[in-house]
Write an enzyme that holds these catalytic residues in place. Structure first.
Site, PDB file in Angstrom:
ATOM      1  N   GLU A 215       0.828  -1.195   0.000  1.00 34.41           N
ATOM      2  CA  GLU A 215       0.000   0.000   0.000  1.00 34.41           C
ATOM      3  C   GLU A 215       0.869   1.254   0.000  1.00 34.41           C
ATOM      4  O   GLU A 215       2.087   1.201   0.191  1.00 34.41           O
ATOM      5  CB  GLU A 215      -0.904   0.045   1.244  1.00 34.41           C
ATOM      6  CG  GLU A 215      -1.858  -1.125   1.377  1.00 34.41           C
ATOM      7  CD  GLU A 215      -2.931  -0.890   2.437  1.00 34.41           C
ATOM      8  OE1 GLU A 215      -3.237   0.299   2.718  1.00 34.41           O
ATOM      9  OE2 GLU A 215      -3.460  -1.877   2.974  1.00 34.41           O
ATOM     10  N   GLN A 254      -8.723 -13.130   9.943  1.00 32.05           N
ATOM     11  CA  GLN A 254      -9.574 -12.164   9.245  1.00 32.05           C
ATOM     12  C   GLN A 254     -10.851 -12.794   8.703  1.00 32.05           C
ATOM     13  O   GLN A 254     -11.946 -12.251   8.872  1.00 32.05           O
ATOM     14  CB  GLN A 254      -8.788 -11.514   8.106  1.00 32.05           C
ATOM     15  CG  GLN A 254      -9.571 -10.495   7.298  1.00 32.05           C
ATOM     16  CD  GLN A 254      -8.742  -9.897   6.166  1.00 32.05           C
ATOM     17  OE1 GLN A 254      -7.570 -10.201   6.004  1.00 32.05           O
ATOM     18  NE2 GLN A 254      -9.349  -9.039   5.376  1.00 32.05           N
ATOM     19  N   LYS A 267      -5.825  -7.169  11.730  1.00 38.63           N
ATOM     20  CA  LYS A 267      -5.133  -6.000  11.192  1.00 38.63           C
ATOM     21  C   LYS A 267      -4.457  -5.139  12.260  1.00 38.63           C
ATOM     22  O   LYS A 267      -3.574  -4.344  11.926  1.00 38.63           O
ATOM     23  CB  LYS A 267      -6.138  -5.121  10.434  1.00 38.63           C
ATOM     24  CG  LYS A 267      -6.817  -5.804   9.252  1.00 38.63           C
ATOM     25  CD  LYS A 267      -5.915  -5.837   8.042  1.00 38.63           C
ATOM     26  CE  LYS A 267      -6.673  -6.265   6.804  1.00 38.63           C
ATOM     27  NZ  LYS A 267      -5.856  -6.184   5.582  1.00 38.63           N
TER      28      LYS A 267
END
Length: 463
Positions: A215, A254, A267
């Site tokens: 990212e 998750q 996360k």
């Protein structure tokens, strides 16, 4: 702040520092990213610095120099502190003043007296340690790559991989700012619940499907008052700068916890950012037109503007590299993927606009993640869950080594840069992290010094 070209983008201007002119390096005169540093092994206070070539310009030392005008001096002093927030608070005019001042001082046209003075303020890059450049108050992570959404969605919803809302708005969740840290740290494998394949009660233990996410991070330099919103035409001017960001993800945790409220433990254990902040002004030459996909719905009016369409896209090249402890030494490091941020479905400005459309007040120093950046081909996937199709297709590192997800001792390195004909290359540096085993720590390991010492021992063994 005007997002337009100026003399600091002129690639024909060279620096008197030879290393800043070398082809292919990250920190050219036209870049001048900001960070916070001190010499390795010293008790010096952390202070602001500018990366140029193979050196760091010490802004605290520069602030004591008599050769600055008053406007630049104010900006230098604000940027010389243990975080860049005071500089951000001064606003875009100060950001520009600092960049233009240092560009002039480090240019080959600077006087010999200036060059001799500034040489005393340079610290070799290989003797510094870097810390978080910004004190982050809030952290939001978006989900804005159509290719990533499709690749992951088809694993759980083959008939309808992309949810309908994705085409209408940038989706996001609020992350945990306390676990955002500068790259280079050990990432402890998290513990949590996961669903057993055979059904029944979930099991508890170390994550078995640890992943990275490629990212970019966006630092907010101008906020908005609560109850107001940032217009799409103005959103890019609220960005102070950008960095690389690795949103470490525990996939097995998750997929069990995410319904109905989204990720939590999967996360919140770690987010890594690169230490250098590439300013919004440095990125101006790499802006491109944004056009909605012809087979997708046009954005609602609040997410559209002339500014968005003419220059909303940033063409930033991104790579993921993996270093393992197995296999032949010559093949332990390999590139897993290469893509461009220009593939992202939603722009940085649209993310900021949507974040505030309900009246949320962004604040100076807030960090916004772009979400995983993936491109249209399999080799451009920004996470292992995509590259391996959730572990069904292991990737081969070398003749002896394969990976489905990350193993203890693996080191992930993100790299990023901008390159365009007629302009100097702008690099982001690296964002690194090595995976530490969960067995290192127990419920009684509450002593911070003990935990840090354990990490150092493990890192020494894996280097």
């Amino acid at each position: 702040m005007s997002l337009s070209l100026n003399h600091t983008h002129d690639s024909t201007t060279k620096s008197w520092l030879a290393s800043a002119n070398q082809s292919g390096q990250d920190f050219s005169l036209q870049n001048l990213p900001l960070g916070v540093f001190r010499r390795v092994g010293s008790q010096e206070p952390f202070r602001g610095g500018v990366a140029i070539g193979d050196q760091v310009l010490d802004l605290r030392a520069l602030g004591n120099w008599s050769g600055l005008d008053s406007t630049a001096h104010t900006a230098v002093l604000a940027a010389s502190l243990p975080a860049l927030n005071p500089l951000m608070e001064l606003g875009p005019n100060a950001w520009r003043s600092l960049r233009h001042c240092i560009f002039g001082l480090m240019s080959a046209s600077a006087s010999q007296n200036t060059q001799e003075a500034l040489r005393q303020f340079l610290v070799p890059m290989d003797v510094v340690e870097l810390t978080m450049p910004v004190k982050v108050g809030n952290y939001t992570d978006f989900y804005t790559s159509l290719h990533h959404a499709h690749n992951v969605g088809k694993l759980v919803r083959p008939d309808s991989p992309v949810t309908p809302n994705f085409h209408w708005m940038p989706i996001a969740y609020h992350g945990r700012a306390s676990s955002v840290d500068v790259g280079g740290q050990g990432i402890t494998r998290p513990m949590g619940q996961r669903l057993n394949a055979a059904g029944g009660a979930p099991s508890f233990g170390p994550c078995e499907r640890l992943d990275y996410e490629l990212e970019l991070g966006i630092y907010i330099g101008k906020g908005n008052s609560r109850g107001t919103r940032i217009a799409a035409a103005d959103a890019d001017s609220h960005v102070f700068g950008m960095c690389l960001l690795n949103d470490w993800s525990a996939r097995d945790i998750q997929f069990w916890e995410a319904v109905p409220l989204g990720p939590f433990l999967a996360k919140n254990f770690a987010t890594s950012v690169s230490p250098w902040v590439v300013t919004a002004e440095a990125l101006v030459p790499f802006r491109k037109q944004w056009q909605p996909s012809p087979d997708r719905p046009a954005p609602l009016p609040y997410l559209d503007s002339a500014q968005t369409r003419t220059s909303g896209v940033l063409d930033i090249q991104l790579e993921v590299w993996l270093t393992t402890n197995s296999g032949a030494p010559s093949s332990r490091t390999s590139r897993l993927s290469h893509t461009s941020f220009s593939h992202q479905h939603w722009t940085v400005g649209q993310m900021i606009t949507h974040h505030t459309v309900g009246g949320c007040n962004l604040e100076i120093g807030d960090l916004v993640g772009t979400g995983t950046v993936s491109g249209p081909t399999p080799e451009e996937a920004g996470a292992l869950i995509e590259l391996t199709e959730a572990g069904k297709r292991p990737i081969r590192i070398d003749a002896q080594t394969v990976r489905t997800f990350l193993e203890d001792g693996d080191e992930v390195t993100l790299k990023g840069w901008c390159d365009r004909s007629g302009f100097a290359r702008i690099g982001f540096g690296e964002c690194r992290g090595v995976v530490l085993p969960s067995s290192q720590f127990t419920d009684t390991d509450t002593d911070t010094d003990k935990v840090d010492a354990s990490k150092e021992v493990y890192l020494e063994k894996t280097n």
